[in-house]
Design a protein around this motif. Sequence first.
Motif, PDB file in Angstrom:
ATOM      1  N   GLY A 130      44.853 -54.158  63.199  1.00  0.00           N
ATOM      2  CA  GLY A 130      46.006 -54.191  62.309  1.00  0.00           C
ATOM      3  C   GLY A 130      46.647 -55.571  62.308  1.00  0.00           C
ATOM      4  N   ALA A 184      53.777 -54.231  64.053  1.00  0.00           N
ATOM      5  CA  ALA A 184      53.447 -53.772  65.409  1.00  0.00           C
ATOM      6  C   ALA A 184      52.334 -54.644  66.002  1.00  0.00           C
ATOM      7  CB  ALA A 184      53.026 -52.308  65.374  1.00  0.00           C
ATOM      8  N   ALA A 185      51.396 -55.057  65.164  1.00  0.00           N
ATOM      9  CA  ALA A 185      50.319 -55.931  65.651  1.00  0.00           C
ATOM     10  C   ALA A 185      50.895 -57.280  66.084  1.00  0.00           C
ATOM     11  CB  ALA A 185      49.266 -56.128  64.558  1.00  0.00           C
ATOM     12  N   ARG A 224      41.671 -55.005  57.949  1.00  0.00           N
ATOM     13  CA  ARG A 224      40.795 -54.733  56.797  1.00  0.00           C
ATOM     14  C   ARG A 224      40.935 -55.819  55.730  1.00  0.00           C
ATOM     15  NH1 ARG A 224      43.597 -49.230  54.361  1.00  0.00           N
ATOM     16  NH2 ARG A 224      45.716 -50.024  54.225  1.00  0.00           N
ATOM     17  N   ALA A 277      46.966 -50.767  66.429  1.00  0.00           N
ATOM     18  CA  ALA A 277      48.306 -51.083  65.912  1.00  0.00           C
ATOM     19  C   ALA A 277      48.369 -50.951  64.391  1.00  0.00           C
ATOM     20  CB  ALA A 277      48.716 -52.498  66.335  1.00  0.00           C
ATOM     21  N   THR A 278      47.431 -50.183  63.807  1.00  0.00           N
ATOM     22  CA  THR A 278      47.570 -49.869  62.387  1.00  0.00           C
ATOM     23  C   THR A 278      48.353 -48.567  62.258  1.00  0.00           C
ATOM     24  OG1 THR A 278      45.711 -48.358  61.994  1.00  0.00           O
ATOM     25  CG2 THR A 278      45.184 -50.714  62.070  1.00  0.00           C
ATOM     26  N   LEU A 284      48.673 -42.367  61.945  1.00  0.00           N
ATOM     27  CA  LEU A 284      49.968 -41.684  61.783  1.00  0.00           C
ATOM     28  C   LEU A 284      49.761 -40.335  61.095  1.00  0.00           C
ATOM     29  CD1 LEU A 284      52.995 -42.383  62.255  1.00  0.00           C
ATOM     30  CD2 LEU A 284      53.046 -43.250  59.917  1.00  0.00           C
ATOM     31  N   LEU A 343      49.454 -47.301  69.372  1.00  0.00           N
ATOM     32  CA  LEU A 343      50.914 -47.445  69.315  1.00  0.00           C
ATOM     33  C   LEU A 343      51.566 -46.292  68.566  1.00  0.00           C
ATOM     34  CD1 LEU A 343      51.351 -51.272  68.708  1.00  0.00           C
ATOM     35  CD2 LEU A 343      50.793 -50.019  70.792  1.00  0.00           C
ATOM     36  N   VAL A 344      50.794 -45.620  67.722  1.00  0.00           N
ATOM     37  CA  VAL A 344      51.337 -44.472  66.983  1.00  0.00           C
ATOM     38  C   VAL A 344      51.678 -43.360  67.971  1.00  0.00           C
ATOM     39  CG1 VAL A 344      50.721 -42.636  65.356  1.00  0.00           C
ATOM     40  CG2 VAL A 344      50.180 -45.022  64.812  1.00  0.00           C
ATOM     41  N   MET A 352      55.640 -47.440  74.892  1.00  0.00           N
ATOM     42  CA  MET A 352      56.193 -48.621  74.204  1.00  0.00           C
ATOM     43  C   MET A 352      57.568 -48.293  73.618  1.00  0.00           C
ATOM     44  SD  MET A 352      54.465 -50.728  71.093  1.00  0.00           S
ATOM     45  CE  MET A 352      55.255 -52.117  70.288  1.00  0.00           C
TER      46      MET A 352
END
Length: 281
Positions: free
Chosen positions: A126, A130-131, A151, A195-196, A200, A227-228, A253
């Motif tokens: 990501g 967040a990245a 991407r 971190a994408t 979610l 991280l989600v 986190m």
Amino acid sequence: MTDVYGIFGWPVGHSRSPAMHNAAFAALGLDAVYVPFAVQPDKLADAVRAVRALGLRGVNVTLPHKTHVMALLDQVESDARAIGAVNTLYLDGERLCGTNTDAEGLARALREGGVALTDARVTVLGAGGAARASVVGLARAGARTITVAARRLGEAQALVASLAPHLTSTTLSACAHEPAALHAAFAHTDLLVQATSATLDGGPPADAFAASLPLPALPSSAVVTDLVYRPLQTAVLGRAQAQKLKTVDGLGMLLHQGALAFERWTGKPAPIAVMRRALNG
Ligand code: NDP
């Protein structure tokens, strides 16, 4: 008089920060309250002026305000400026200042999970906010290399180009989020940071995203974190666990960015166990 703290977001009703901070205030016997403030995007400047006018003691800032708020402050710490986002406001005398506790919050959460960060080879999936926070936090924690995979390769390259001058002890590189490039990066990865926002809410899109990752290319000693935290057990963590890899979920986190803000505001050690229980509750 009761000290008032809060969070500015739009929407903000879903935030778990009030429960976490109010539990911490109660545990330490502080006469303080933490309130969610639903601040419309065009009212952010008014809300920031109100911090001083109303004597708020500290404020968290969440989406969609984390970037826009920076221009409204007297001072923004250099790492927050590099990340391009502020999540915590505090007063230094008369000066209203902004910092970003997400970066160090991630490092703290990983260390708490027993993950060695010094000299680690990291891949971050990501190129969003967040990245960016992850790259800064993990570089500050001593990562040797960080590869950012996105991407849209141009986004990863832009992230690396903008952060590299601030993080000279860590080698940053960018790669495309496509099978061959990911496979090559994963083979030399000690820590994979998802971190994408692809995981979610779970469901078929999250499953498809997880299935597209060449996780078997990771060394058996690698750690995978997502991280989600909605859901806590993401599709990527599920696949990593099926492969017997160590995993760390995203709640740590969230907890530690809050604990760092709490410590900044109150000058007291955050009651971590209490805050964690409030987040889980
Ligand atoms: P952004 O919207 O800023 O960035 C999202 C990133 O994910 C972009 O790079 C986007 O790529 C990429 N992406 C989305 N879907 C896909 C997909 N299917 N395949 C590949 N890449 C994809 O969000 P944030 O960076 O702010 O947050 C990302 C996630 O991290 C959030 O879902 C949030 O829940 C979590 N988070 C957790 C925190 C915690 O405390 N645990 C703190 C902050 C965030 P593109 O630009 O091409 O769309």
